[in-house]
Design an enzyme around this catalytic site. Sequence first.
Site, short mmCIF file in Angstrom:
data_model
loop_
_atom_site.label_atom_id
_atom_site.label_comp_id
_atom_site.label_asym_id
_atom_site.label_seq_id
_atom_site.Cartn_x
_atom_site.Cartn_y
_atom_site.Cartn_z
CB CYS A 278 -0.42 0.67 5.28
SG CYS A 278 1.08 -0.04 4.56
CD GLU B 38 -1.25 -2.27 2.21
OE1 GLU B 38 -0.07 -2.63 1.99
OE2 GLU B 38 -1.96 -2.81 3.06
N1 THU Z 1 2.54 -6.24 4.20
C1 THU Z 1 2.03 -5.38 3.27
O1 THU Z 1 2.58 -5.23 2.16
N2 THU Z 1 0.93 -4.67 3.60
C2 THU Z 1 0.27 -4.76 4.78
O2 THU Z 1 -0.63 -3.97 5.04
C3 THU Z 1 0.64 -5.81 5.74
C4 THU Z 1 1.96 -6.45 5.51
C5 THU Z 1 3.76 -6.98 3.89
C6 THU Z 1 4.95 -6.57 4.71
C7 THU Z 1 5.80 -7.81 4.64
O3 THU Z 1 6.58 -7.74 3.46
C8 THU Z 1 4.81 -8.95 4.53
O4 THU Z 1 3.58 -8.35 4.13
C9 THU Z 1 4.59 -9.71 5.83
O5 THU Z 1 4.29 -8.86 6.88
#
Ligand code: THU
Length: 130
Positions: A89, A55
């Site tokens: 985020c 995000e």
């Molecule tokens: N992650 C995201 O890209 N967005 C979120 O809102 C939650 C977590 C990613 C971060 C990390 O690379 C992986 O998911 C595991 O936490």
Amino acid sequence: MTDRERLERAREAATGAYAPYSAFAVGALVVGGSGREYLGTNVENAAFPASICAEANAISTAVAAGERRIEAVYVVCLRRRRCMPCGNCRQIMREFGVDRVVVEGPDGPETIPFAELLPRSFGPEDLSDP
Ligand code: THU
């Protein structure tokens, strides 16, 4: 473009994720105030805290393209159905006035008003004197 189609585009974006540490691929599509759409994926780092969420990447791309308001954020994870945005985020979304987040629910797209995700939040206007 429908909510389903936007989620599908976010899913395609997730296939480009760089997530060698968590193996948790996330894709996001954001709709800017102009109506244009931007994609992002999570990009991890061997120094874990330096990782960036899908995000955050999608919003950064939108802002770099000139957007100053984000209308909606669509989030998809490849490993599970409903993928809720993390707290960091949510705060990034707050800066750009996000109206709603759309995730994949059991019966299709599920729309969550942003105010439900970050109630009583801190935003740009809170920096000014009352
Ligand atoms: N992650 C995201 O890209 N967005 C979120 O809102 C939650 C977590 C990613 C971060 C990390 O690379 C992986 O998911 C595991 O936490």
